[in-house]
Structures are given as structure tokens and as C-alpha cells.
Design an enzyme around this catalytic site. Structure first.
Site, PDB file in Angstrom:
ATOM      1  N   ILE A  54      36.697  38.946  35.147  1.00 32.41           N
ATOM      2  CA  ILE A  54      35.953  39.080  33.899  1.00 32.41           C
ATOM      3  C   ILE A  54      36.028  40.530  33.420  1.00 32.41           C
ATOM      4  O   ILE A  54      35.620  41.454  34.123  1.00 32.41           O
ATOM      5  CB  ILE A  54      34.480  38.627  34.077  1.00 32.41           C
ATOM      6  N   LYS A  55      36.592  40.674  32.215  1.00 35.37           N
ATOM      7  CA  LYS A  55      36.800  42.014  31.653  1.00 35.37           C
ATOM      8  C   LYS A  55      35.617  42.353  30.749  1.00 35.37           C
ATOM      9  O   LYS A  55      35.336  41.640  29.780  1.00 35.37           O
ATOM     10  CB  LYS A  55      38.116  42.006  30.873  1.00 35.37           C
ATOM     11  N   LEU A  56      34.948  43.434  31.106  1.00 35.58           N
ATOM     12  CA  LEU A  56      33.704  43.807  30.413  1.00 35.58           C
ATOM     13  C   LEU A  56      33.841  45.183  29.795  1.00 35.58           C
ATOM     14  O   LEU A  56      34.482  46.068  30.377  1.00 35.58           O
ATOM     15  CB  LEU A  56      32.561  43.860  31.439  1.00 35.58           C
TER      16      LEU A  56
END
Ligand code: E4P
Length: 245
Positions: free
Chosen positions: A111-113
Site C-alpha cells: 500500500i503506497k501512502l
């Protein structure tokens, strides 16, 4: 108690040595990711067996003309085991999306935040739930410190965009790497925004664990005029040998 803790530490130490050995044995200390959402290109380059993961972002997905989840599914179908999938909105929206993507894609999903307060809050929660995270848009060491404290699996310093601002992107990679090593931080450095082979190579030299690069940078890594010239000579010599037999 003393004997027990000594033998426990020795078991842990042996285990860590083993993990390090496995990492080195499979060359997992210099991972290469592709920074693209182009399925045809990914398919072609994944067949080399040298690609350890894929990073995507909204710009790359937009260029592909597909919707994000169709892209992720197609990449996963090619056998890629680590795909950075960017989430947006406020903390609650990002968290809900992250859980949905993680349920849908399992261990393949990273998950790219964004490097924001909401992004860090979600990162901390996902790391508690053992979901892989990539904190993106990192431009400074303080940002990398916060991402590590939030338990990020990866931090992505943007080397090229820093260079564009006359700030040495590689120095930021080196600074993060030095600090993480000194403090025993496990967050891995994923050098991003790479535009040249030289920046990819120097990112590894400066302590990046992973470099994500556009496909044209990856293919230029094995191109060399002297390799081509050498092959031409060898091919001509093989043809000459075969014509005599
Ligand atoms: C990767 O995760 C980044 O989104 C990407 O490397 C950004 O690259 P750019 O600066 O060339 O757009």
C-alpha cells in the site's frame, strides 16, 4: 535466566545470519522494481527473471489508459509478487481502500501512502496489521525518520525530482541509509524518480535497498557499445569457423 537469555540471543543471532545468507544467496540485497503500468512492457521484462516488483502511481496508471485495479490484476497475473498500489483521500478512505486492496490481492499488495499526517497514521495502523507499506514523496531525512517510526516497509525518496530542484537526490538517499543503519531501522529504502542508469547505480552505492526505474533505464543497464562490438566480432569468427567445417 542468564543462560536462557544467552541461548535465546544466540538462536536469534544464528537466525539473523541465516536470513542474511539467504538474502545474499538470492541477490535480494539489490532489488530492482519497474516504475510503470504498461502491461506489455512489464510482461516482456518480467520474463528476464530480474524484476522483483512494480511501482505504480496515478500518472503512470493514467498513461496506461486502464483503471487501476485492472492494471494491478494484470500485473499480478504475470506472477509479480510486490505491486505498489497508491491510495488517496483522508485517513479513513485510505485505510478502507488499503484493507480492500490487501484482501483482494493478498501478499502481492504494497500500500503506497503519501508522506502526510494522514498517510503516516494509516501507515502505522497497516504496519500493526502486517500489511506492506510504501511511504512515497519523500524528499528529506526528517520525512524518512517519521515514515520509519510509522513502521513503513519502504520509503521512497524521489532522486530525480530532488535533482530537478538542484538538491542532490543521492545525498538524501545516503543520509537516510546512514541513519537507518546507525539506528538499526528495518524500513527499506526504495529509490524512486530515477531517470538514468547512473542514478540507478549510484542509488545502490548510496545505500538504497531497492531501485525502481522506468523500463528504458532497466534495458539500458545491459546495453553497451563494446558488448555489441564484441558480439559482432565473435559472431563473425563463429561464422568463419563454421564455414570451414
Ligand atoms: C515511484 O514510486 C514514483 O512514483 C516515481 O518514481 C516518480 O517518478 P517521476 O519523478 O519520474 O515521476
Amino acid at each position: 535466566m542468564g543462560v536462557f537469555s544467552r541461548s535465546l540471543s544466540s538462536t536469534i543471532y544464528t537466525f539473523l545470519l541465516y536470513c542474511d545468507g539467504v538474502r545474499k544467496c538470492f541477490n535480494l540485497t539489490m532489488k530492482i522494481f519497474l516504475d510503470t503500468a504498461d502491461i506489455t512492457t512489464i510482461k516482456n521484462l518480467v520474463s528476464t527473471g530480474l524484476i522483483d516488483g512494480i511501482t505504480t502511481n496515478p500518472t503512470l496508471i493514467r498513461k496506461s489508459g486502464e483503471n487501476p485495479e485492472d492494471v494491478y490484476s494484470a500485473i499480478a497475473d504475470l506472477g509479480v509478487t510486490d505491486i505498489s498500489m497508491e491510495v488517496y483521500g483522508d485517513a479513513l478512505q485510505m485505510y478502507d481502500d488499503a484493507i480492500r486492496l490487501s484482501d483482494k490481492y493478498g501478499k502481492v499488495a504494497t500500500i503506497k501512502l503519501p508522506m502526510t499526517q494522514d498517510g503516516l497514521q494509516v501507515c502505522r495502523q497497516l504496519s500493526k496489521e502486517l500489511i506492506r507499506t510504501n511511504v512515497t514523496l519523500i524528499f528529506t531525512i526528517p520525512q524518512a525518520i517519521l515514515a520509519a517510526k510509522a513502521g513503513a516497509t519502504y520509503v521512497s525518496p524521489f532522486v530525480g525530482r530532488l535533482d530537478d530542484q538542484q538538491v542532490a537526490g543521492l545525498e538524501v538517499v545516503r543520509g537516510i541509509s546512514g541513519l537507518y543503519s546507525m539506528k538499526g531501522v528495518r524500513t527499506q529504502i526504495l529509490a524512486a524518480s530515477i531517470r538514468t542508469v547512473q542514478r540507478a547505480v549510484r542509488s545502490f552505492y548510496n545505500g538504497a535497498d531497492i531501485v525502481t526505474m522506468p523500463p528504458n533505464v532497466f534495458t539500458k543497464m545491459y546495453d553497451h557499445i563494446l558488448t555489441d562490438k564484441g558480439l559482432e566480432i565473435f559472431d563473425a569468427d563463429i561464422a568463419a569457423i563454421e564455414s570451414k567445417t
